[in-house]
Design an enzyme around this catalytic site. Structure first.
Site, short mmCIF file in Angstrom:
data_model
loop_
_atom_site.label_atom_id
_atom_site.label_comp_id
_atom_site.label_asym_id
_atom_site.label_seq_id
_atom_site.Cartn_x
_atom_site.Cartn_y
_atom_site.Cartn_z
N SER A 60 0.82 -1.22 0.00
CA SER A 60 0.00 0.00 0.00
C SER A 60 0.85 1.26 0.00
O SER A 60 1.98 1.28 0.49
CB SER A 60 -0.91 0.03 1.23
OG SER A 60 -1.63 -1.17 1.35
N1 SAH Z 1 -0.59 -4.71 3.81
C1 SAH Z 1 0.01 -5.27 2.63
C2 SAH Z 1 -0.94 -5.10 1.48
C3 SAH Z 1 -0.87 -6.26 0.57
S1 SAH Z 1 -2.09 -6.24 -0.71
C4 SAH Z 1 1.33 -4.61 2.37
O1 SAH Z 1 1.54 -3.49 2.86
O2 SAH Z 1 2.17 -5.18 1.70
C5 SAH Z 1 -3.38 -7.18 0.04
C6 SAH Z 1 -3.04 -8.53 0.52
O3 SAH Z 1 -4.25 -9.15 0.96
C7 SAH Z 1 -2.45 -9.47 -0.54
O4 SAH Z 1 -1.25 -9.99 -0.08
C8 SAH Z 1 -3.51 -10.53 -0.71
O5 SAH Z 1 -3.00 -11.81 -1.02
C9 SAH Z 1 -4.18 -10.52 0.66
N2 SAH Z 1 -5.52 -11.08 0.69
C10 SAH Z 1 -6.53 -10.96 -0.21
N3 SAH Z 1 -7.61 -11.66 0.17
C11 SAH Z 1 -7.29 -12.25 1.36
C12 SAH Z 1 -7.97 -13.12 2.26
N4 SAH Z 1 -9.22 -13.53 2.06
N5 SAH Z 1 -7.32 -13.53 3.36
C13 SAH Z 1 -6.05 -13.14 3.63
N6 SAH Z 1 -5.36 -12.33 2.81
C14 SAH Z 1 -5.95 -11.89 1.69
#
Ligand code: SAH
Length: 210
Positions: A60
């Site tokens: 993000s």
């Molecule tokens: N906070 C992270 C953002 C990653 S993007 C950072 O700063 O790097 C969002 C993340 O949510 C991805 O890694 C994706 O795989 C995860 N995600 C999506 N759906 C999900 C679910 N149902 N359960 C757990 N993780 C999930």
């Protein structure tokens, strides 16, 4: 490009954009964001922009990380926080510096492993990781004072509301691709209150672990 000056510029920008929580700014100044992206992208790590982390997922934008963390902390420091969507682990490490315990769930195994390794290398010890479906939350350690969701569902998952303590807060993007609202939910003795924080664009919260 990863120098203290470059980082300082990012912090000033966050302040200009309205981030006021000094502790959040302090932690974001200290944590090396460039270690959470591929080396080829590290020169962009202190720009206020989202960056790819593979598997069609993104780390993000710093402003959003700051805004979500600030919103969670608005009524004071937090003990136990649940994060859904570990991704790179960047938001996770920020939380680890501001809360007693962090529980983080990720559905993509290799991202989860990589984030876990990174935080171990950085000597972070108050985070527990789980590979699984975030729609289920992590009932074993509930209730949480704070829940932060870093991918967007169309509606707030009921199970996450159930796992929030009374007086607890949840920050979550809600909506369809490209038109989501970042929402702050507070659980009170009489129900849930909601406040819109900002229009945002997150990757979708997808069902099931892969
Ligand atoms: N906070 C992270 C953002 C990653 S993007 C950072 O700063 O790097 C969002 C993340 O949510 C991805 O890694 C994706 O795989 C995860 N995600 C999506 N759906 C999900 C679910 N149902 N359960 C757990 N993780 C999930």
């Amino acid at each position: 490009m990863t120098s203290q000056r470059t980082r300082e510029r990012l912090i000033r920008r966050l302040q200009q954009e309205g981030i006021r929580d000094e502790r959040v700014l302090e932690v974001m100044r200290e944590v090396p964001r460039h270690l959470f992206v591929d080396e080829a992208l590290s020169h962009r790590a202190y720009e206020d922009t989202a960056l790819p982390i593979g598997y069609s997922q993104t780390l993000s934008q710093p402003y959003i990380v700051a805004k979500m963390t600030e919103a969670l902390r608005q009524s004071g420091p937090l003990e136990k926080v649940l994060e859904i969507g570990t991704g790179s682990g960047y938001q996770t490490i920020i939380l680890s510096q501001l809360c007693s315990q962090v529980f983080s769930v990720e559905r993509i195994k290799s991202l989860q492993r990589k984030a876990e390794q990174k935080l171990r290398q950085l000597s972070v010890r108050n985070v527990r990781f789980r590979y699984g479906d975030g729609f289920e939350g992590w009932p074993g350690y509930a209730p949480y004072d704070g829940i932060i969701v870093t991918a967007a569902p169309e509606d707030v998952p009921e199970k996450l509301i159930d796992q929030l303590a009374e007086g607890g807060r949840m920050v979550i993007p809600i909506g369809q691709s490209y038109e989501q609202q970042l929402v702050l939910l507070t659980k009170t003795s009489t129900g849930i209150t909601q406040r819109m924080l900002a229009p945002v664009r997150f990757v979708p919260l997808l069902p099931g672990a892969v």
